[in-house]
Design an enzyme around this catalytic site. Structure first.
Site, PDB file in Angstrom:
ATOM      1  N   TYR A 141       0.816  -1.246   0.144  1.00  0.00           N
ATOM      2  CA  TYR A 141      -0.163  -0.198   0.058  1.00  0.00           C
ATOM      3  C   TYR A 141       0.908   1.443  -0.157  1.00  0.00           C
ATOM      4  O   TYR A 141       0.463   2.408  -0.541  1.00  0.00           O
ATOM      5  CB  TYR A 141      -0.937  -0.093   1.284  1.00  0.00           C
ATOM      6  N   LYS A 189       3.683 -15.352   3.570  1.00  0.00           N
ATOM      7  CA  LYS A 189       4.185 -16.259   2.416  1.00  0.00           C
ATOM      8  C   LYS A 189       5.550 -16.434   2.199  1.00  0.00           C
ATOM      9  O   LYS A 189       6.345 -16.031   1.285  1.00  0.00           O
ATOM     10  CB  LYS A 189       3.691 -15.447   1.140  1.00  0.00           C
ATOM     11  N   ASP A 221      -2.196 -18.475   1.768  1.00  0.00           N
ATOM     12  CA  ASP A 221      -3.156 -19.594   1.040  1.00  0.00           C
ATOM     13  C   ASP A 221      -3.566 -20.512   1.998  1.00  0.00           C
ATOM     14  O   ASP A 221      -4.941 -20.698   1.942  1.00  0.00           O
ATOM     15  CB  ASP A 221      -2.312 -19.944  -0.288  1.00  0.00           C
ATOM     16  N   ASP A 245      -6.119  -7.165   4.618  1.00  0.00           N
ATOM     17  CA  ASP A 245      -7.319  -6.415   3.933  1.00  0.00           C
ATOM     18  C   ASP A 245      -8.041  -7.797   3.316  1.00  0.00           C
ATOM     19  O   ASP A 245      -9.241  -7.512   3.504  1.00  0.00           O
ATOM     20  CB  ASP A 245      -6.684  -5.630   2.706  1.00  0.00           C
ATOM     21  N   ASP A 249     -12.309  -9.475   4.863  1.00  0.00           N
ATOM     22  CA  ASP A 249     -13.337  -9.650   3.990  1.00  0.00           C
ATOM     23  C   ASP A 249     -13.969 -11.303   4.116  1.00  0.00           C
ATOM     24  O   ASP A 249     -15.035 -11.472   4.199  1.00  0.00           O
ATOM     25  CB  ASP A 249     -13.189  -9.308   2.490  1.00  0.00           C
TER      26      ASP A 249
HETATM   27  C1  IPM Z   1     -10.287  -1.703   3.816  1.00  0.00           C
HETATM   28  C2  IPM Z   1     -10.415  -0.933   2.587  1.00  0.00           C
HETATM   29  C3  IPM Z   1      -9.358   0.114   2.220  1.00  0.00           C
HETATM   30  C4  IPM Z   1      -8.157  -0.679   2.314  1.00  0.00           C
HETATM   31  C5  IPM Z   1      -9.375   0.612   1.074  1.00  0.00           C
HETATM   32  C6  IPM Z   1     -10.790   1.262   0.595  1.00  0.00           C
HETATM   33  C7  IPM Z   1      -8.349   1.562   0.744  1.00  0.00           C
HETATM   34  O1  IPM Z   1     -10.736  -2.028   1.662  1.00  0.00           O
HETATM   35  O2  IPM Z   1     -10.188  -0.778   5.010  1.00  0.00           O
HETATM   36  O3  IPM Z   1     -10.183  -2.729   4.251  1.00  0.00           O
HETATM   37  O4  IPM Z   1      -7.766  -1.401   1.272  1.00  0.00           O
HETATM   38  O5  IPM Z   1      -7.589  -0.712   3.454  1.00  0.00           O
HETATM   39 MN    MN Z   2     -10.544  -4.028   2.397  1.00  0.00          MN
END
Ligand code: IPM
Ligand code: MN
Length: 357
Positions: A141, A189, A221, A245, A249
């Protein structure tokens, strides 16, 4: 106590979930006798629409001066074509950088009674209670150099970590694990990446200071698969920025909806609290968003910025009781089923919090 907050509602469903969180915060403040002074500041598309940059200078200043920062969500498809420097996502990354919040805590639970909302088998996920500690200021990032080749035919990013960057976030993960079930799973990794080999070494060097914590290492993975197969195995997952990140999710899907996940980003100054979900433009303005990620972020704020564990636990209990009573927002039920609006869910949780006193 006196709580001075900078509130950044942002875009899409951000303002709606922030209003929901503020409602619960107001009830918590009344019940526990705190004074809240919160001021709102523009960020993201909301700022661009005021002809300000996506991260206005005054917003950064207000955040730095506050005891804590509360953010709704940022992201607005109307501005997707801006160059990276001007993009809304870049504003969020800059805010994290300016606040120096290097440790991003993303807890995820399978809430009792809600297992049916998850696409995963209920008997597999029941009882899941994990915490992802994501490094937030390093890795791909932020790595330089980055860019597009002059001819546009190639592009590159840099994945770089230094020892102190790994050590400071590892420290937080071990400290939190010591207060939980005492297990850190460090995800990397290391079979391919030098940065991961460094990561693994520094995490190993941290472990002896926390004799009550068991450390294990997993490749990312394998972790992605094990999270789906046996999420209860995990207590604290410690990982770098991009892996965190992605895995967070996935943790949202295990919990039943990304809308349930809160986050806290900690550094040495004011911490940043935001639900893990995005601005969900298609849901915006319809009062259908799930406010629980934002409401649980208020709980994290009490716990981590104000060392107010009782307040944090009371909010989490109110959420658990409300979910156990069958209350659901639209993201948690099959389509066509009855559900609560965002503001109804907020009211239900706020009422339970008020009644419990
Ligand atoms: C998160 C989001 C952010 C990230 C984006 C919007 C920059 O996906 O907070 O998880 O990747 O950190
Ligand atoms: Mn995210």
């Amino acid at each position: 106590m006196y709580i001075r907050l900078a509130v950044l509602p942002g875009d899409g469903i951000g303002p709606e979930v922030v209003a929901a969180a503020e409602r619960v915060l107001a009830v918590a403040a009344a019940r526990f006798d705190h004074q809240v002074d919160s001021r709102r500041w523009p960020i993201g598309g909301a700022a661009l629409r005021l002809d300000l940059p996506a991260l206005p200078h005054d917003t950064v200043q207000a955040c730095s001066d506050a005891r804590a920062v509360f953010l709704g969500a940022v992201g607005d498809p109307a501005f997707d074509d801006l160059p990276r420097e001007a993009r809304i996502e870049t504003a969020l990354l800059l805010l994290r950088e300016r606040l120096g919040v290097f440790a991003n805590l993303r807890p995820a639970r399978a809430w009792p009674g809600l297992e049916e909302s998850s696409p995963f088998k209920p008997e597999r996920i029941a009882g899941t209670n994990l915490l992802i500690v994501r490094e937030l200021l390093g890795g791909l990032y932020f790595g330089e150099p980055r860019g597009l080749d002059d001819d546009g035919a190639g592009a590159y990013n840099t994945l770089r970590y230094s020892e102190p960057e790994v050590a400071r976030v590892a420290d937080i993960a071990f400290t939190l694990a010591a207060g939980r079930r005492g297990r850190v799973t460090s995800v990397d990794k290391a079979n391919v990446l030098e940065t991961s080999q460094l990561w693994r070494r520094v995490v190993k060097e941290t472990a002896p200071r926390f004799p009550a914590v068991v450390l294990e290492h997993q490749y990312v993975d394998a972790c992605a698969m094990m999270l789906a197969l046996d999420p209860r195995h995990y207590d604290v997952i410690l990982t770098e920025n991009m892996f965190g990140d992605i895995l967070s999710d996935e943790a949202g899907a295990i919990a039943g909806s990304l809308g349930l996940l809160p986050s806290a980003s900690l550094g040495s100054g004011p911490a940043l609290y935001e639900p893990v979900h995005g601005s969900a433009p298609t849901l915006a303005g319809r009062d259908v968003a799930n406010p629980i990620g934002a409401i649980l972020s208020v709980a994290l704020m009490f716990r981590h910025s104000f060392q107010a564990e009782e307040e944090a636990a009371a909010i989490e209990h109110a959420v658990a009781d409300t979910l156990a009573s069958g209350a659901r927002t639209i993201d948690l039920v099959p389509s066509g089923s009855r559900s609560l609006t965002c503001s109804e869910m907020a009211r239900a949780i706020a009422d339970r919090l008020a009644q419990a006193s």
